[in-house]
Design an enzyme around this catalytic site. Structure first.
Site, PDB file in Angstrom:
ATOM      1  N   LYS A 175     -24.662   8.125 -27.011  1.00  0.00           N
ATOM      2  CA  LYS A 175     -24.528   9.092 -28.106  1.00  0.00           C
ATOM      3  C   LYS A 175     -23.387  10.062 -27.815  1.00  0.00           C
ATOM      4  CE  LYS A 175     -26.912   9.624 -31.340  1.00  0.00           C
ATOM      5  NZ  LYS A 175     -26.763   9.139 -32.730  1.00  0.00           N
ATOM      6  N   ASP A 224     -25.358  -4.225 -40.871  1.00  0.00           N
ATOM      7  CA  ASP A 224     -25.495  -4.211 -39.417  1.00  0.00           C
ATOM      8  C   ASP A 224     -24.226  -3.577 -38.866  1.00  0.00           C
ATOM      9  OD1 ASP A 224     -25.603  -4.687 -36.713  1.00  0.00           O
ATOM     10  OD2 ASP A 224     -26.096  -6.819 -36.887  1.00  0.00           O
ATOM     11  N   TYR A 237     -29.295   6.356 -23.595  1.00  0.00           N
ATOM     12  CA  TYR A 237     -29.213   6.959 -24.932  1.00  0.00           C
ATOM     13  C   TYR A 237     -28.209   8.106 -24.936  1.00  0.00           C
ATOM     14  CZ  TYR A 237     -30.743   9.533 -29.094  1.00  0.00           C
ATOM     15  OH  TYR A 237     -30.792  10.206 -30.284  1.00  0.00           O
TER      16      TYR A 237
END
Length: 593
Positions: A591, A494, A587
């Site tokens: 990113k 994770d 997003y």
């Protein structure tokens, strides 16, 4: 050692490949599947039969196991067919160089596509029996590699066995072997000192079961004669050795990396495989361990995998890693200097076209940790590891009853640089572009991650597949293992959990010794317009795409520093950074970060 002959399995091989070659293949596999008899391409087996020429005429032929071929998985294609009558004529010669012998093999193969036959081909040709088996059984080597080895062999195996002093493998050994058999025509087997066992028979089963019978007799004799144990005053706990492995392996791997002078590929790295089991730990921790370890190998067949001697790191200081780095570095420099001197001393005897190998050790032994075995890829390092495990076990067995006696330095050099041994290594093909590298891929169970992982594996890279625990990761790892075997591991990770990230890198290092490439691919997407975007949804993306990336990069940097040979990072971003589109704000922003 017990016979594993099965009439049902033998019948299957006969049905698939015919009687003679089918049974040869079957018993070859039975031998190859016993690690106590042969390891990774070791040993060789043969069968005398017929070959039909262009006119359909049957001519005498011998089918010999190909050099370096793994008996455990051999098929009939692994046996090279040669002109038997021609090979037997070679016995009339007084001398035959290795170069010329290799040429005679290649020019008298009956199939132009056949692989190179074994270095022991002439032994198989000269011996008259239909089936011949040659192994490097641990129990036999435990008898031959002693100061009074010949007497031990006769006492253990009886007078019906020929005992031959060490003779360099090739033409000379073949002539000595047939001469000895002609002097003792009723013998049922032959032991070559510091080399191995040869048996024969008119059927595949007869030859195979003679091998089993003699190895079993040797094992029972050794068990009976063993009186002493190694003296271990302080035994290292297995969990301590495992913790040290994770700290020390990258240091060793970095110091074994060879600078290339190429700015694009600055290091010629190795892959490490560790031995930290109880038997090996007690060996390196024992009072006798160093003296026993720094003796010649059990058989010259192991030389090209492990070199003639391991590196022993004296009194390693695990409490001060920088001091330990200096200890290991100094030990490697001394080893390299000694190897260079060894090479120069014997270089005049080299055959044409044989070049010096790199001078670095293949096996590093460290009290308190175990053994670190090096190779150009995971297969080579695994072979070195397996040979080392068997070598230490046999030397321990010898110490329990006698004094170890190996081959001379001259004999070792002759075989380390034997041209047919060189061919055995080069026969594996050229290096693939990434086979000396270790990669960690995050988000590997997804479409992009799995494609990246597969391309890395295809290029030879050792790859740790990481993703959230679950069926997707397990399925991917299982599917890729069917093609790439131990070139990969699957480790749940994770990226938002620092402990999980640390453990995934640790598992990689414990498996292969270090990390060279990190592909930061794990990411989450979320579609929502700004006026509808919930803060918690944004934070979830931020934890994975930003904090997760940071944690992976930070851990990679820490591991790269220890290894001291740099490393590569590939960041997977998105075209949405430059053209987000409606609803992709969260997003695209994370990113971009």
């Amino acid at each position: 050692m017990k016979s594993r002959w099965s009439e049902a399995e033998a019948a299957k091989c006969v049905a698939e490949w015919g009687e003679e070659l089918g049974l040869r293949t079957y018993t070859g596999r039975l031998i190859g599947q016993e690690p106590e008899m042969v390891l990774h391409g070791g040993g060789n087996t043969s069968m005398k039969g017929r070959w039909r020429n262009a006119w359909g005429e049957p001519i005498p032929a011998i089918y010999v196991k190909a050099s370096g071929c793994d008996l455990a998985k051999i098929t009939p294609e692994g046996y090279a067919p040669l002109d038997l009558d021609y090979l037997r004529r070679l016995r009339t010669l007084n001398t035959l160089t290795d170069d010329r012998m290799g040429n005679e093999f290649r020019t008298h193969l009956l199939d132009c596509h056949a692989p190179n036959p074994s270095i022991e081909t002439l032994v198989h040709a000269f011996l008259p029996a239909k089936y011949v088996d040659h192994t490097h059984a641990d129990a036999i080597l435990a008898l031959t590699n002693q100061a009074n080895g010949a007497e031990r062999v006769r006492e253990a195996l009886g007078e019906g066995i020929i005992v031959l002093p060490y003779v360099r493998p090739g033409f000379d050994l073949a002539k000595e072997a047939i001469r000895a058999l002609e002097g003792s025509p009723k013998a049922t087997g032959m032991v070559w000192m510091q080399h191995g066992l040869v048996t024969w028979g008119e059927t595949a089963r007869e030859s195979y079961e003679r091998t089993i019978e003699l190895v079993d007799a040797a094992e029972r004799y050794l068990d009976k004669k063993a009186k002493r144990r190694l003296t271990v005053e302080a035994s290292t706990p297995a969990e301590t050795a495992a913790a040290r492995l994770e700290q020390v392996a990258p240091i060793v791997r970095g110091l074994l990396a060879e600078a290339t002078g190429d700015e694009n590929r600055p290091w010629r790295r190795v892959i490490l495989n560790a031995l930290t089991d109880r038997e090996v730990l007690d060996f390196v921790d024992s009072n006798e361990g160093k003296q026993l370890a720094l003796t010649p190998p059990l058989t010259t067949d192991h030389l090209i995998r492990t070199k003639s001697l391991p590196l022993w790191v004296e009194w390693p200081d695990y409490n001060d890693l920088e001091k330990l780095r200096g200890q290991i570095s100094g030990a490697i420099k001394d080893y390299v200097a000694a190897y260079d001197a060894y090479f120069e001393k014997h270089a005049a005897s080299l055959a044409r076209g044989v070049e010096k190998r790199d001078p670095y050790p293949r096996v590093v032994l460290m009290p308190g940790l175990g053994a670190l075995c090096a190779g150009r890829n995971v297969r080579a390092s695994r072979i070195a590891r397996d040979i080392t495990a068997h070598t230490l076990a046999v030397k321990h067995r010898i110490a329990a009853m006698g004094e170890y006696e190996g081959l001379t330095e001259e004999h070792l050099f002759q075989m380390e640089y034997h041209m047919l041994q060189e061919a055995k290594l080069s026969g594996n093909g050229g290096e693939r572009p990434l086979e000396r590298q270790v990669a960690v891929v995050t988000g590997a169970a997804g479409a992009i991650g799995s494609a990246i992982a597969e391309m890395l594996l295809e290029a030879g890279c050792q790859v740790t597949l990481t993703d959230l625990a679950g069926e997707n990761l397990e399925r991917l790892a299982a599917e890729l293992k069917t093609r790439y075997e131990d070139q990969l591991i699957g480790v749940p990770m994770d990226v938002t959990d620092a402990g999980s990230v640390r453990e995934a890198f640790g598992a990689t290092i414990r498996t292969w010794g270090g990390v060279d490439l990190v592909v930061v691919n794990a990411g989450l997407a979320h579609v929502a317009k700004l006026d509808e975007l919930e803060v918690e949804a944004f934070r979830k993306l931020e934890r994975v795409n930003v904090e997760g990336t940071l944690m992976v990069l930070a851990e990679a940097a820490r591991r790269f520093k220890v290894q001291q040979t740099g490393g590569d990072v590939v960041m997977v971003s998105t075209k949405n950074v430059f053209a987000p589109g409606a609803g992709f704000g969260a997003y695209s922003a994370t990113k971009a970060a």
